[in-house]
Design a protein around this motif. Structure first.
Motif, PDB file in Angstrom:
ATOM      1  N   GLU A  72      32.025  33.542  23.120  1.00 32.59           N
ATOM      2  CA  GLU A  72      32.610  32.200  23.063  1.00 32.59           C
ATOM      3  C   GLU A  72      33.707  32.012  24.109  1.00 32.59           C
ATOM      4  N   LEU A  73      33.687  32.792  25.168  1.00 35.44           N
ATOM      5  CA  LEU A  73      34.710  32.700  26.204  1.00 35.44           C
ATOM      6  C   LEU A  73      34.749  31.281  26.773  1.00 35.44           C
ATOM      7  N   PRO A  74      35.914  30.634  26.737  1.00 36.64           N
ATOM      8  CA  PRO A  74      36.010  29.255  27.245  1.00 36.64           C
ATOM      9  C   PRO A  74      35.607  29.154  28.721  1.00 36.64           C
ATOM     10  N   GLN A  75      35.055  28.004  29.076  1.00 32.04           N
ATOM     11  CA  GLN A  75      34.583  27.773  30.445  1.00 32.04           C
ATOM     12  C   GLN A  75      35.699  27.982  31.465  1.00 32.04           C
ATOM     13  N   GLU A  76      36.905  27.569  31.127  1.00 37.03           N
ATOM     14  CA  GLU A  76      38.045  27.737  32.050  1.00 37.03           C
ATOM     15  C   GLU A  76      38.261  29.207  32.399  1.00 37.03           C
ATOM     16  N   LYS A  77      38.157  30.086  31.405  1.00 38.12           N
ATOM     17  CA  LYS A  77      38.319  31.524  31.657  1.00 38.12           C
ATOM     18  C   LYS A  77      37.127  32.081  32.430  1.00 38.12           C
ATOM     19  N   GLN A  78      35.943  31.553  32.153  1.00 37.00           N
ATOM     20  CA  GLN A  78      34.761  31.976  32.918  1.00 37.00           C
ATOM     21  C   GLN A  78      34.937  31.627  34.393  1.00 37.00           C
ATOM     22  N   ASP A  79      35.401  30.404  34.649  1.00 40.01           N
ATOM     23  CA  ASP A  79      35.595  29.955  36.032  1.00 40.01           C
ATOM     24  C   ASP A  79      36.629  30.821  36.747  1.00 40.01           C
ATOM     25  N   LYS A  80      37.690  31.174  36.028  1.00 40.22           N
ATOM     26  CA  LYS A  80      38.735  32.019  36.616  1.00 40.22           C
ATOM     27  C   LYS A  80      38.171  33.399  36.966  1.00 40.22           C
ATOM     28  N   LEU A  81      37.403  33.990  36.051  1.00 41.94           N
ATOM     29  CA  LEU A  81      36.782  35.290  36.314  1.00 41.94           C
ATOM     30  C   LEU A  81      35.815  35.207  37.493  1.00 41.94           C
ATOM     31  N   ARG A  82      35.025  34.156  37.536  1.00 41.83           N
ATOM     32  CA  ARG A  82      34.031  33.985  38.607  1.00 41.83           C
ATOM     33  C   ARG A  82      34.715  33.916  39.983  1.00 41.83           C
ATOM     34  N   GLY A  83      35.910  33.350  40.005  1.00 44.43           N
ATOM     35  CA  GLY A  83      36.617  33.194  41.269  1.00 44.43           C
ATOM     36  C   GLY A  83      37.416  34.404  41.724  1.00 44.43           C
ATOM     37  N   LYS A  84      37.617  35.381  40.845  1.00 44.26           N
ATOM     38  CA  LYS A  84      38.460  36.527  41.215  1.00 44.26           C
ATOM     39  C   LYS A  84      38.002  37.254  42.476  1.00 44.26           C
ATOM     40  N   PRO A  85      36.718  37.570  42.619  1.00 43.90           N
ATOM     41  CA  PRO A  85      36.309  38.270  43.845  1.00 43.90           C
ATOM     42  C   PRO A  85      36.460  37.426  45.112  1.00 43.90           C
ATOM     43  N   LEU A  86      36.603  36.113  44.956  1.00 38.06           N
ATOM     44  CA  LEU A  86      36.706  35.232  46.117  1.00 38.06           C
ATOM     45  C   LEU A  86      38.129  35.159  46.664  1.00 38.06           C
ATOM     46  N   ARG A  87      39.045  35.950  46.102  1.00 40.12           N
ATOM     47  CA  ARG A  87      40.429  35.968  46.572  1.00 40.12           C
ATOM     48  C   ARG A  87      40.593  36.743  47.879  1.00 40.12           C
ATOM     49  N   ALA A  88      39.520  37.361  48.344  1.00 46.29           N
ATOM     50  CA  ALA A  88      39.553  38.122  49.602  1.00 46.29           C
ATOM     51  C   ALA A  88      38.151  38.091  50.198  1.00 46.29           C
ATOM     52  N   PRO A  89      38.034  38.322  51.497  1.00 46.49           N
ATOM     53  CA  PRO A  89      36.711  38.314  52.108  1.00 46.49           C
ATOM     54  C   PRO A  89      35.895  39.585  51.857  1.00 46.49           C
ATOM     55  N   MET A  90      36.529  40.604  51.270  1.00 46.17           N
ATOM     56  CA  MET A  90      35.818  41.841  50.948  1.00 46.17           C
ATOM     57  C   MET A  90      36.447  42.465  49.713  1.00 46.17           C
ATOM     58  N   VAL A  91      35.594  42.951  48.817  1.00 45.95           N
ATOM     59  CA  VAL A  91      36.049  43.704  47.652  1.00 45.95           C
ATOM     60  C   VAL A  91      35.228  44.984  47.592  1.00 45.95           C
ATOM     61  N   ILE A  92      35.919  46.089  47.465  1.00 41.91           N
ATOM     62  CA  ILE A  92      35.254  47.380  47.301  1.00 41.91           C
ATOM     63  C   ILE A  92      35.513  47.838  45.875  1.00 41.91           C
ATOM     64  N   VAL A  93      34.438  48.138  45.154  1.00 41.20           N
ATOM     65  CA  VAL A  93      34.566  48.701  43.814  1.00 41.20           C
ATOM     66  C   VAL A  93      34.569  50.217  43.983  1.00 41.20           C
ATOM     67  N   ALA A  94      35.720  50.821  43.694  1.00 43.13           N
ATOM     68  CA  ALA A  94      35.861  52.278  43.785  1.00 43.13           C
ATOM     69  C   ALA A  94      35.602  52.866  42.403  1.00 43.13           C
ATOM     70  N   SER A  95      34.770  53.897  42.364  1.00 44.44           N
ATOM     71  CA  SER A  95      34.456  54.523  41.086  1.00 44.44           C
ATOM     72  C   SER A  95      34.405  56.035  41.232  1.00 44.44           C
TER      73      SER A  95
END
Length: 186
Positions: A72-95
């Motif tokens: 039931e995650l509100p749409q506003e929180k979904q939109d915020k999560l969706r935009g997180k990777p767009l805060r930079a031109p590259m994201v590396i997931v280190a594991s």
């Protein structure tokens, strides 16, 4: 600037824009990361690079993973999560792919990858690339790890955001080491 001056001036950059590191710069980042201490040469580090259209896909993965945990995650929180990777031109997931070993506990393997990420951040700084190491709830979300096709025993160490620092560069804050250091001896 001397290498020590560069080391002491490193800071995180949360406002990043294009361009992302080019292939030559990225190769240096990975070579630096893979120079981290690695007891028994287990090579636990893995890196997944997202740029261009794949950043939106990572944002979709974030939303799918969050909805799996909270339908039931509100749409506003979904939109915020969706935009997180767009805060930079590259994201590396280190594991880290954790392996059972008689002399190397899991914590050493995790620290090895963490040291590799720090080397990566320093190599970025030395090349004039802005960088930010982030974690947050997504770093511990098992559904996200499934979407990223993690191996058994693999865990996220962080999301490394890379690009060109936007706006005026501020100097790193002065360091006050006294509150962190206790000396023993004479």
């Amino acid at each position: 600037m001397t290498p020590i001056d560069l080391l002491l001036s490193r800071k995180s950059h949360n406002k990043l824009t294009s361009p992302a590191p080019d292939n030559d710069q990225l190769e240096i980042l990975f070579k630096a990361a893979l120079r981290a201490p690695d007891h028994a040469l287990l090579k636990p580090a893995r890196y997944r690079v997202f740029e261009g259209d794949s950043l939106a896909r990572l944002g979709d993965y974030f939303v799918t993973a969050a909805l799996n945990k909270e339908p039931e995650l509100p749409q506003e929180k979904q939109d915020k999560l969706r935009g997180k990777p767009l805060r930079a031109p590259m994201v590396i997931v280190a594991s880290a792919v954790l392996k059972e070993h008689s002399k190397v506990p899991e914590v050493e393997q995790i620290l090895s990858v963490g040291a590799g990420v720090q080397n990566m951040l320093m190599a970025a700084h030395f090349q004039g690339i802005g960088a930010m190491w982030r974690t947050g709830g997504m770093a511990y979300n098992e559904k996200l790890m499934e979407l990223l096709e993690f191996e058994a025993g693999e865990m996220i160490i962080g999301f490394i955001y890379l690009g060109t620092e936007e706006g005026n560069k501020r100097a790193a804050k002065p360091l006050e080491i006294e509150e962190f250091v206790t000396r023993f001896g004479e």
